[in-house]
Design a protein around this motif. Sequence first.
Motif, short mmCIF file in Angstrom:
data_model
loop_
_atom_site.label_atom_id
_atom_site.label_comp_id
_atom_site.label_asym_id
_atom_site.label_seq_id
_atom_site.Cartn_x
_atom_site.Cartn_y
_atom_site.Cartn_z
N UNK A 112 0.83 -1.20 0.00
CA UNK A 112 0.00 0.00 0.00
C UNK A 112 0.86 1.25 0.00
N UNK A 113 1.97 1.19 0.71
CA UNK A 113 2.89 2.33 0.74
C UNK A 113 3.49 2.57 -0.65
N UNK A 114 3.85 1.50 -1.37
CA UNK A 114 4.39 1.65 -2.72
C UNK A 114 3.34 2.27 -3.64
N UNK A 115 2.11 1.83 -3.52
CA UNK A 115 1.03 2.41 -4.34
C UNK A 115 0.84 3.89 -4.03
N UNK A 116 0.96 4.25 -2.77
CA UNK A 116 0.78 5.65 -2.37
C UNK A 116 1.91 6.53 -2.87
N UNK A 117 3.14 6.01 -2.84
CA UNK A 117 4.31 6.83 -3.18
C UNK A 117 4.74 6.71 -4.64
N UNK A 118 4.06 5.86 -5.40
CA UNK A 118 4.46 5.61 -6.78
C UNK A 118 4.56 6.88 -7.61
N UNK A 119 3.70 7.84 -7.33
CA UNK A 119 3.66 9.07 -8.14
C UNK A 119 4.41 10.24 -7.53
N UNK A 178 15.57 -1.08 -17.17
CA UNK A 178 14.57 -0.03 -17.33
C UNK A 178 13.68 -0.30 -18.54
N UNK A 179 14.32 -0.73 -19.64
CA UNK A 179 13.56 -0.99 -20.86
C UNK A 179 12.58 -2.15 -20.71
N UNK A 180 12.88 -3.07 -19.79
CA UNK A 180 12.03 -4.24 -19.60
C UNK A 180 10.99 -4.06 -18.49
N UNK A 181 11.17 -3.04 -17.65
CA UNK A 181 10.28 -2.85 -16.50
C UNK A 181 8.97 -2.19 -16.89
N UNK A 182 7.98 -2.36 -16.01
CA UNK A 182 6.68 -1.72 -16.18
C UNK A 182 6.61 -0.47 -15.32
N UNK A 183 6.01 0.57 -15.87
CA UNK A 183 5.86 1.84 -15.17
C UNK A 183 4.40 2.30 -15.22
N UNK A 184 4.09 3.33 -14.43
CA UNK A 184 2.77 3.93 -14.49
C UNK A 184 1.66 2.95 -14.21
N UNK A 188 1.27 -0.16 -11.55
CA UNK A 188 0.19 -0.11 -10.55
C UNK A 188 -0.62 -1.40 -10.58
N UNK A 189 -0.83 -1.95 -11.77
CA UNK A 189 -1.58 -3.20 -11.88
C UNK A 189 -0.85 -4.33 -11.16
N UNK A 191 1.32 -3.99 -8.70
CA UNK A 191 1.26 -3.69 -7.27
C UNK A 191 -0.10 -4.05 -6.68
N UNK A 192 -1.16 -3.71 -7.40
CA UNK A 192 -2.52 -4.00 -6.92
C UNK A 192 -2.76 -5.50 -6.84
N UNK A 193 -2.22 -6.23 -7.80
CA UNK A 193 -2.35 -7.69 -7.77
C UNK A 193 -1.66 -8.26 -6.53
N UNK A 194 -0.47 -7.73 -6.22
CA UNK A 194 0.24 -8.19 -5.03
C UNK A 194 -0.51 -7.83 -3.75
N UNK A 195 -1.09 -6.64 -3.72
CA UNK A 195 -1.87 -6.23 -2.55
C UNK A 195 -3.04 -7.18 -2.33
N UNK A 196 -3.70 -7.56 -3.43
CA UNK A 196 -4.79 -8.52 -3.33
C UNK A 196 -4.32 -9.88 -2.83
N UNK A 197 -3.16 -10.31 -3.28
CA UNK A 197 -2.61 -11.59 -2.82
C UNK A 197 -2.42 -11.59 -1.31
#
Length: 206
Positions: A112-119, A178-184, A188-189, A191-197
């Motif tokens: 939840x902290x990562x989701x809050x601070x992501x932006x 960086x080129x392989x990672x997901x952003x934005x 968030x998707x 992170x949200x999946x992990x939060x649900x887990x």
Amino acid sequence: MTSLTPWQQRPSTGTEDIQDEVISWYQQARHGRAYIPTMIWGTLQTEAYATVILRQVVDFLGVPDDVPVGVAKRMERQQVLYDGEHHYEVILGEQALYTNVGGPEVMREQIARLLRDQDLPSLSLGILSATAEVGIVPMPAFDMNGDGRVDYELVSCGVEITESAELALHDKAFEALRNAASYGDAARKLLTRALGFWGDCDSASG
């Protein structure tokens, strides 16, 4: 140049001295990059998550127990995220969202902290999906502090690299990650999946 420092030499008086050293690094370097495949970057850890990690450090290395002081210092380090003078590019492996540090409640709060601070303006947070195709061989976590040093934390020692040719290779490696990672929204998707887990785990244990 590459230098190695055994961990048991550094925290011989506990965790506070190392945390003070890290605070100084972060305050001096206005820009930093980090790749952490299996755990949460220290400067984004919650107090509960950091407490578990530093307790493990103290127990594993057998150093003086000053965990509450070390955690307080780690929280102090995080002020660089909010002072408007620093920027950090951080790539977490998706596994970092699922490595069980402290149980479901601690992990749920951490995600939840990562989701809050992501932006945060000071933060560029990428998540490297477990199925992402990366143009480089797998590697351990590393921190790039400013433009002059790369740090690794190994089981028995810390490694510091300052040789320019080696720094250039780390620049190249980070670019591939960086080129392989997901952003934005894509990050968030994940992170949200992990939060649900972790929420499901908490419900199951109840």
